[in-house]
Design a protein around this motif. Sequence first.
Motif, short mmCIF file in Angstrom:
data_model
loop_
_atom_site.label_atom_id
_atom_site.label_comp_id
_atom_site.label_asym_id
_atom_site.label_seq_id
_atom_site.Cartn_x
_atom_site.Cartn_y
_atom_site.Cartn_z
N TYR A 348 100.59 157.99 40.03
CA TYR A 348 101.47 156.98 39.43
C TYR A 348 101.45 155.75 40.33
N PRO A 349 101.23 154.57 39.76
CA PRO A 349 101.00 153.39 40.60
C PRO A 349 102.29 152.80 41.17
N GLU A 350 102.85 153.43 42.21
CA GLU A 350 104.04 152.87 42.84
C GLU A 350 103.67 152.29 44.20
N LEU A 351 104.69 151.97 44.99
CA LEU A 351 104.49 151.22 46.23
C LEU A 351 103.49 151.87 47.18
N VAL A 352 103.67 153.16 47.47
CA VAL A 352 102.81 153.80 48.45
C VAL A 352 101.39 153.93 47.91
N GLN A 353 101.27 154.23 46.63
CA GLN A 353 99.95 154.42 46.03
C GLN A 353 99.18 153.09 45.97
N VAL A 354 99.80 152.08 45.38
CA VAL A 354 99.08 150.83 45.14
C VAL A 354 98.97 149.98 46.40
N PHE A 355 100.07 149.93 47.17
CA PHE A 355 100.08 148.98 48.28
C PHE A 355 99.69 149.64 49.60
N ALA A 356 100.46 150.68 50.00
CA ALA A 356 100.12 151.36 51.26
C ALA A 356 98.86 152.20 51.10
N GLY A 357 98.35 152.31 49.87
CA GLY A 357 97.14 153.07 49.62
C GLY A 357 95.95 152.17 49.34
N THR A 358 95.80 151.81 48.07
CA THR A 358 94.63 151.04 47.67
C THR A 358 94.53 149.72 48.43
N THR A 359 95.61 148.94 48.45
CA THR A 359 95.55 147.62 49.08
C THR A 359 95.22 147.75 50.56
N LEU A 360 95.85 148.72 51.22
CA LEU A 360 95.58 148.90 52.65
C LEU A 360 94.11 149.20 52.85
N ASN A 361 93.59 150.07 52.00
CA ASN A 361 92.20 150.45 52.19
C ASN A 361 91.23 149.33 51.89
N GLN A 362 91.55 148.53 50.85
CA GLN A 362 90.62 147.45 50.51
C GLN A 362 90.67 146.32 51.52
N THR A 363 91.85 146.05 52.10
CA THR A 363 91.95 144.93 53.03
C THR A 363 91.86 145.38 54.49
N GLY A 364 92.19 146.62 54.76
CA GLY A 364 92.16 147.11 56.13
C GLY A 364 93.31 146.62 57.00
N GLN A 365 94.32 145.97 56.40
CA GLN A 365 95.38 145.41 57.23
C GLN A 365 96.56 146.37 57.35
N ALA A 366 96.31 147.43 58.10
CA ALA A 366 97.27 148.53 58.19
C ALA A 366 98.63 148.07 58.70
#
Lengths: 400, 338
Positions: A348-366
């Motif tokens: 389910y696309p919520e904060l941890v999934q979309v942002f702390a997950g996908t976005t973190l991985n695509q940008t690398g800005q942990a």
Amino acid sequence: MAITHEGPAPAEPVRSRSSILNDARFRGLVAQAVVAAIVVFAIGMMVWNAQTNLANQRIASGFGFLNQTAGFGINQTMVEYNETSTYGRALLVAVINTLMVAGVGIVFATILGFLVGVGRLSKNWMVRQVCTAYVEVTRNLPLLFHILFWYLAVLAAMPAARNSYSLFGEIYINNRGIYIPRFVFGEGSGVGLIAFAIAVVGVIVLKKWATARRNATGQQFPVFWTSVGLLIGLPLIALLAVGFPVTIDHPVLKGFNFSGGSRLLPEFAALVIALSIYTGGFIAEIVRAGIKAVNYGQSEAAASLGLKSGLATRLVVIPQALRVMIPPLTSQYLNLTKNSSLAAFVGYPELVQVFAGTTLNQTGQAIEIIAITMGIYLVISLVTSAFMNWYNQRVALIER
Amino acid sequence: MKKILTALALGASAVFASGAAGAATLDQVKKDGVLKCGVSTGLPGFSNPNEKGEWTGLDVDLCRAVAAAILDDPTKVRFTPLTAKDRFTALQSGEVDVLSRNSTWTSSRDATQGLNFTAANYYDGQGFLVRKALGVKSAMELNGASVCTQSGTTTELNVADFFRTNNLQYEVVAFQGQEETLKAYESGRCEVFTSDSSQLYALRLKLANKDEHMVLPELISKEPLATAVRQGDDQWFDIVKWVHFAMLNAEEAGVTSKNVQEMLSSPNPDIRRMLGVEGNFGEQLGLTKDWVVRIVGKVGNYGEAFDRNVGAGSPLQIERGKNALWTKGGLQYGPPIR
Ligand SMILES: N[C@@H](CCC(=O)N[C@@H](CS)C(=O)NCC(=O)O)C(=O)O
């Protein structure tokens, strides 16, 4: 620290005249300023150190990424979003999705918790046993188990789109979710909204008037049903007056899937059901404890005044029980909100999934992303607490 | 959760570390006597534990070859299974020294994730897996489909590009782990499961009725799956890169795990240099003269590793295709050792 004196101030100021250095107040201020400066300096050093280290390791840093194109799709968006939107926009979508599961979950968990909690105190043996079993089963299984059960076990039993279960030929349930018809408000529907606003004002006035009249004369007025009538009736009449510009968008099978209507994602449904059932078990116990905490004499007193048992519960017991219940209830609401982050397991696309997950991985800005995520959970929790504290004060016993 | 912990660890190290980035990884590995290698959580053919719990696969063999070159023992590797989401943070924070986990080499990862890709050990492309019963013959017929995929991958981005450029409706359902993604596809949540095509063949073997599923013909992207190391340690970067090239050169010269000892007496100057009979090319890299003897003797050349793990000698039966040596029309090309 300085001491505040009650009563008349001393004639002579206690402040020493010899040296400002011996003044306790002044020394206190200086000490605090020094500590504050050290903290600010330490944080500044850490930020600077982090930045140089990241730059040395050639890891991107800063918040500029929020304006870059995200490039991935999200399957539940309450605000305009597509693959060309920015990461910042994706964050907004994710926060709204988190608030949606948490909000709906809290409402259902509360309703369920109240019903079961009251049920555990029922005089009916069957009801009592069923409610006890519910509490024991739900509280003693891990939440992740609940979520995966509702997602995988129930989803797997659902038919494919072509063989959907249908209710009245309008609502369809299949392994893609639940499809319901959607109202489409055409040109001129604004009057409905205005009429609704007027109805809301009317309800408030009505309630004030009814209370005043009851206090003065003792006469009851059916405020609840009149309000429901007003809130539904007035907008309806207004819409009819302008020729009812409302159409219904029905879900229809097209290719692999339904299109049209509104759709509840199975991930959303599974999460809401699991979170409500799980948290409902805890809330039931809070409700039961709260009711038990009200002295039995209160019910007896209400009965001796001639109140029927239902009324006595509603008017005498529950308001007092609420005072005991609200603080632990607040913790449950906060837990539910944070637990919604388990959504990553069901996609389910919520904060941890979309942002702390996908976005973190695509940008690398942990570092930035984890900081923003923590900040958002913190804000949601603080706002929830603040609201519950406000409500707690409202229902708190006013000692006279 | 793990992700958040790793991220916090990275945050803490960035905040408190004193600056000297890129300490000598080689010295650390020699001192610890073990190589820390990041792999997938389980992908048959690439990195997957066997019945005995030992890691096997093409990506695993690269780490084993590095360990053989440095420590003369291919078993001295500690494998850390990483999901797509966790992998780069794990490398950045020092949890692993080599990331050998079917990761696509892209410019942004190379430039902003604090890592360097050494070389592609498998050239891949993204594909679609569907049920045969769906009656679809081409990806162009997937209008309106739900697509299950793993989050934090290039896959997630390519699928968005593909449907958008072809004006097809779609819905993406992204999961953090491979197990969850596959389960959702199996339960019928999605018509399509998408990932790198080599992985589709591998994962199809994990499905209950593997014959009910098929891979569509289209490949929608370039996925050079490459090994990565932390940025800032050039010596380490060279070692990992050249271990792969050594395996390619060995295959090209016909040096295998079976004949490597006999090859030591070969008159061919290329082979003599490679095996350290002439020159000190291994020592220049910080290894020993006989580094290639160790690698090929204990792990094998690239062709042997390919066949055993994903090729003709494995259940996957993948053709060499683009992964054939350049001499056979493929893309695998090892620069000369000299
Ligand atoms: N090559 C792509 C995708 C790699 C990827 O993670 N693929 C999935 C396919 S299901 C996988 O291997 N998962 C295994 C795991 O999470 O351990 C990338 O680098 O982003």
